[in-house]
Design a protein around this motif. Structure first.
Motif, short mmCIF file in Angstrom:
data_model
loop_
_atom_site.label_atom_id
_atom_site.label_comp_id
_atom_site.label_asym_id
_atom_site.label_seq_id
_atom_site.Cartn_x
_atom_site.Cartn_y
_atom_site.Cartn_z
N PRO A 15 25.39 1.32 48.65
CA PRO A 15 25.11 0.05 47.76
C PRO A 15 24.68 0.26 46.38
N GLU B 6 48.34 6.53 48.88
CA GLU B 6 47.23 7.69 49.08
C GLU B 6 48.10 9.20 49.34
N TYR C 43 28.52 9.55 43.99
CA TYR C 43 27.82 8.17 43.92
C TYR C 43 26.54 8.43 43.75
N ARG D 218 38.97 -1.90 57.43
CA ARG D 218 39.95 -0.66 57.07
C ARG D 218 40.55 -0.15 58.49
N LEU E 134 44.79 3.21 44.89
CA LEU E 134 44.82 4.33 45.00
C LEU E 134 43.74 4.69 45.85
N GLY E 135 43.85 5.47 46.81
CA GLY E 135 42.99 6.18 47.56
C GLY E 135 42.79 7.69 47.06
N ALA E 136 41.86 7.72 46.07
CA ALA E 136 42.07 8.96 44.93
C ALA E 136 41.69 10.10 45.82
N GLU E 137 41.16 10.33 46.71
CA GLU E 137 40.99 11.59 47.48
C GLU E 137 41.99 11.86 48.28
N ASP E 138 42.62 11.02 49.12
CA ASP E 138 43.58 11.31 49.60
C ASP E 138 44.97 11.54 48.84
N ARG F 234 22.36 0.98 60.96
CA ARG F 234 21.40 0.60 59.66
C ARG F 234 22.47 0.17 58.47
N PHE F 235 23.55 0.74 58.39
CA PHE F 235 24.21 0.12 57.19
C PHE F 235 24.77 -1.41 57.55
N PHE G 20 32.39 -0.12 51.31
CA PHE G 20 32.70 0.42 52.56
C PHE G 20 31.57 0.62 53.58
N VAL G 21 31.83 0.19 54.81
CA VAL G 21 30.60 0.37 55.61
C VAL G 21 31.14 0.97 57.00
N PRO G 22 30.91 2.06 57.11
CA PRO G 22 31.21 2.84 58.56
C PRO G 22 30.91 1.81 59.69
N VAL H 47 35.30 7.66 44.51
CA VAL H 47 34.19 6.96 45.04
C VAL H 47 33.13 8.09 45.50
C1 LIG Z 1 27.45 8.62 51.17
C2 LIG Z 1 26.40 8.17 52.31
C3 LIG Z 1 26.65 9.24 53.57
C4 LIG Z 1 24.80 8.35 51.93
O1 LIG Z 1 24.09 8.11 53.10
P1 LIG Z 1 22.64 8.02 52.88
O2 LIG Z 1 21.92 7.55 54.13
O3 LIG Z 1 22.30 9.40 52.58
O4 LIG Z 1 22.25 7.02 51.72
P2 LIG Z 1 20.95 6.73 51.25
O5 LIG Z 1 20.85 6.98 49.74
O6 LIG Z 1 19.64 7.17 51.89
O7 LIG Z 1 20.97 5.18 51.63
C5 LIG Z 1 19.98 4.27 51.06
C6 LIG Z 1 19.92 2.83 51.55
O8 LIG Z 1 21.49 2.19 51.45
C7 LIG Z 1 21.97 2.15 52.71
N1 LIG Z 1 23.33 2.38 52.76
C8 LIG Z 1 23.71 3.75 52.52
N2 LIG Z 1 25.27 3.60 52.59
C9 LIG Z 1 25.34 2.57 53.15
C10 LIG Z 1 26.71 1.66 52.89
N3 LIG Z 1 27.70 2.31 52.78
N4 LIG Z 1 26.86 0.62 53.57
C11 LIG Z 1 25.58 -0.25 53.54
N5 LIG Z 1 24.40 0.45 53.51
C12 LIG Z 1 24.49 1.75 53.10
C13 LIG Z 1 21.07 3.11 53.88
O9 LIG Z 1 20.83 2.61 55.08
C14 LIG Z 1 19.90 2.94 53.06
O10 LIG Z 1 19.06 1.71 53.25
P3 LIG Z 1 17.63 1.44 53.86
O11 LIG Z 1 17.48 1.96 55.22
O12 LIG Z 1 17.40 0.04 53.62
O13 LIG Z 1 16.94 2.31 52.69
C15 LIG Z 1 26.51 6.83 53.05
O14 LIG Z 1 26.18 6.00 51.91
C16 LIG Z 1 27.87 6.63 53.56
O15 LIG Z 1 28.14 6.99 54.68
N6 LIG Z 1 28.91 5.75 52.90
C17 LIG Z 1 30.10 5.01 53.28
C18 LIG Z 1 30.92 6.48 53.48
C19 LIG Z 1 32.29 5.87 53.76
O16 LIG Z 1 32.49 4.73 54.32
N7 LIG Z 1 33.39 6.75 53.58
C20 LIG Z 1 34.86 6.25 53.62
C21 LIG Z 1 35.32 5.54 52.68
S1 LIG Z 1 35.80 6.24 51.21
C22 LIG Z 1 37.46 6.84 51.38
O17 LIG Z 1 37.69 6.86 52.68
C23 LIG Z 1 37.93 7.66 50.43
C24 LIG Z 1 39.46 6.93 50.20
O18 LIG Z 1 40.33 6.57 51.36
C25 LIG Z 1 39.36 5.57 49.46
C26 LIG Z 1 39.02 5.22 48.10
O19 LIG Z 1 38.77 5.89 47.28
O20 LIG Z 1 39.28 4.16 47.91
C27 LIG Z 1 40.24 7.89 49.39
O21 LIG Z 1 41.13 8.50 50.02
O22 LIG Z 1 39.80 8.37 48.18
#
Ligand SMILES: CC(C)(COP(=O)(O)OP(=O)(O)OC[C@H]1O[C@@H](n2cnc3c(N)ncnc32)[C@H](O)[C@@H]1OP(=O)(O)O)[C@@H](O)C(=O)NCCC(=O)NCCSC(=O)C[C@@](O)(CC(=O)O)C(=O)O
Ligand SMILES: [Mg+2]
Length: 305
Positions: A228, A133, A202, A71, A156-160, A21-22, A14-16, A199
């Motif tokens: 990642p 979900e 992490y 999505r 399954l969207g586990a959280e929802d 930067r993501f 998942f990439v917002p 998910v």
């Molecule tokens: C968790 C956190 C805030 C942490 O951020 P942080 O910045 O503290 O992470 P760091 O450890 O510092 O990152 C280290 C390096 O990785 C890069 N990096 C991090 N995340 C990256 C990424 N996603 N894509 C590419 N790159 C990435 C970052 O840029 C850095 O790169 P670099 O600068 O080179 O060092 C971040 O990851 C994040 O926002 N994630 C996506 C959240 C999201 O999409 N939620 C919705 C989908 S779930 C859902 O909806 C539930 C569901 O619907 C579905 C189901 O279950 O199936 C249900 O109902 O259950």
């Protein structure tokens, strides 16, 4: 039912779509698919701006050979705008959150067909991942999975889902609904995606590894990641082990030899082998080969090899 040509999606990151930067480095993370998110990781005030970035982001994240999934949102007014912004040859699949029923899938199918036709694409090329979900959707999972030839995966969207039924997203409560998803997906001949957990946790990679190992044994073929670091674990664990591949080869060779000698049941490595066990061994080899092709394709930057 015709067997579907299913993608190899061990990991779907998942990439917002609004976090540059993501998006910029997502193609280097090794995911089989990148899911550009317009739904829950995008705040309501950012939806229009996020949508406007989908095509540019799709181009960027595909550079490493990953399939691109978008999505969309659930409320119809947002969903329609999201589809307008999404459907293009750059996007292989759309993830449909909070799907209610087969009719819900078919409505989206119709809109997508209109857009594909208008845009000169072959109708039917865009695939769907259906996300169960809610409690009502749980009881219609099989109907949802079989609602359209576009649906290639069920999850399954586990959280929802946990929120909808008033449980915490813990393995004990999720086991039954997750197994239901596996069976509903298999009944429709599509991919069960997910694992018995959420998910959202992490940070602990060893815990994730153990969960994925268990979930693959329950029938799952891949899962979403939000970070990642999770991708490598998903890619390593959602594949047959070397031992399983070697065992499968021994089973098939021994069975073919036995058949030629007029035998239908034999013993391999101390275990009785007959038709379903041989068929499972063939599936292991087929999966192993499909993953090798996928990895070769990713190394070639996405071009078929
Ligand atoms: C968790 C956190 C805030 C942490 O951020 P942080 O910045 O503290 O992470 P760091 O450890 O510092 O990152 C280290 C390096 O990785 C890069 N990096 C991090 N995340 C990256 C990424 N996603 N894509 C590419 N790159 C990435 C970052 O840029 C850095 O790169 P670099 O600068 O080179 O060092 C971040 O990851 C994040 O926002 N994630 C996506 C959240 C999201 O999409 N939620 C919705 C989908 S779930 C859902 O909806 C539930 C569901 O619907 C579905 C189901 O279950 O199936 C249900 O109902 O259950
Ligand atoms: Mg959700």
């Amino acid at each position: 039912m015709q067997p579907k040509d299913l993608p190899v999606w061990r990991s779907l990151l998942f990439v917002p779509v609004n976090v540059d930067r993501f998006v910029d480095k997502a193609h280097t993370r090794g995911a089989d698919a990148i899911q550009l998110d317009l739904e829950d990781s995008i705040p309501p005030g950012e939806k229009d701006a996020a949508r406007a970035r989908v095509q540019e982001a799709a181009k960027k994240v595909a550079r490493g050979g990953a399939d691109v999934v978008v999505r969309i949102n659930r409320p119809w007014r947002l969903a329609l705008k999201d589809l307008e912004a999404t459907i293009s040859p750059l996007v292989q699949a759309v993830a449909l959150p909070k799907v209610d029923s087969g009719d819900h899938v078919r409505m989206i199918d119709e809109v997508v067909s209109e857009l594909e036709r208008e845009r000169g694409m072959e109708v039917g090329t865009t695939k769907f991942i259906a996300m169960v979900e809610t409690a009502p959707a749980f009881f219609r999972a099989a109907e949802i999975a079989a609602a359209s030839p576009r649906v290639v995966a069920l999850t399954l969207g586990a959280e929802d889902f946990a929120l909808s039924v008033g449980m915490l997203p813990e393995p004990e409560g999720l086991l039954y609904p997750q197994i239901h998803i596996v069976i509903a997906a298999r009944a429709a001949g599509i991919l069960p995606l997910g694992f018995v957990g959420t998910v959202a946790e992490y940070r602990d990679m060893e815990a994730l590894r153990a969960t994925i190992r268990r979930s693959r044994r329950l029938g799952f073929m891949g899962a979403s990641a939000i970070h990642p670091d999770q991708v490598r674990v998903l890619n390593e664990e959602f594949r047959p082990t070397e031992e399983e591949v070697a065992h499968a080869r021994r089973v098939i060779a021994a069975y073919e030899e036995a058949q030629a000698a007029g035998r239908g049941a034999i013993t391999v490595d101390g275990q009785m082998v007959d038709i379903p066990i041989v068929e499972r061994a063939r599936q292991v080899l087929k999966r192993h080969e499909a993953i090798l092709r996928r990895e070769a394709q990713a190394r070639a930057g996405g071009d078929p090899v």
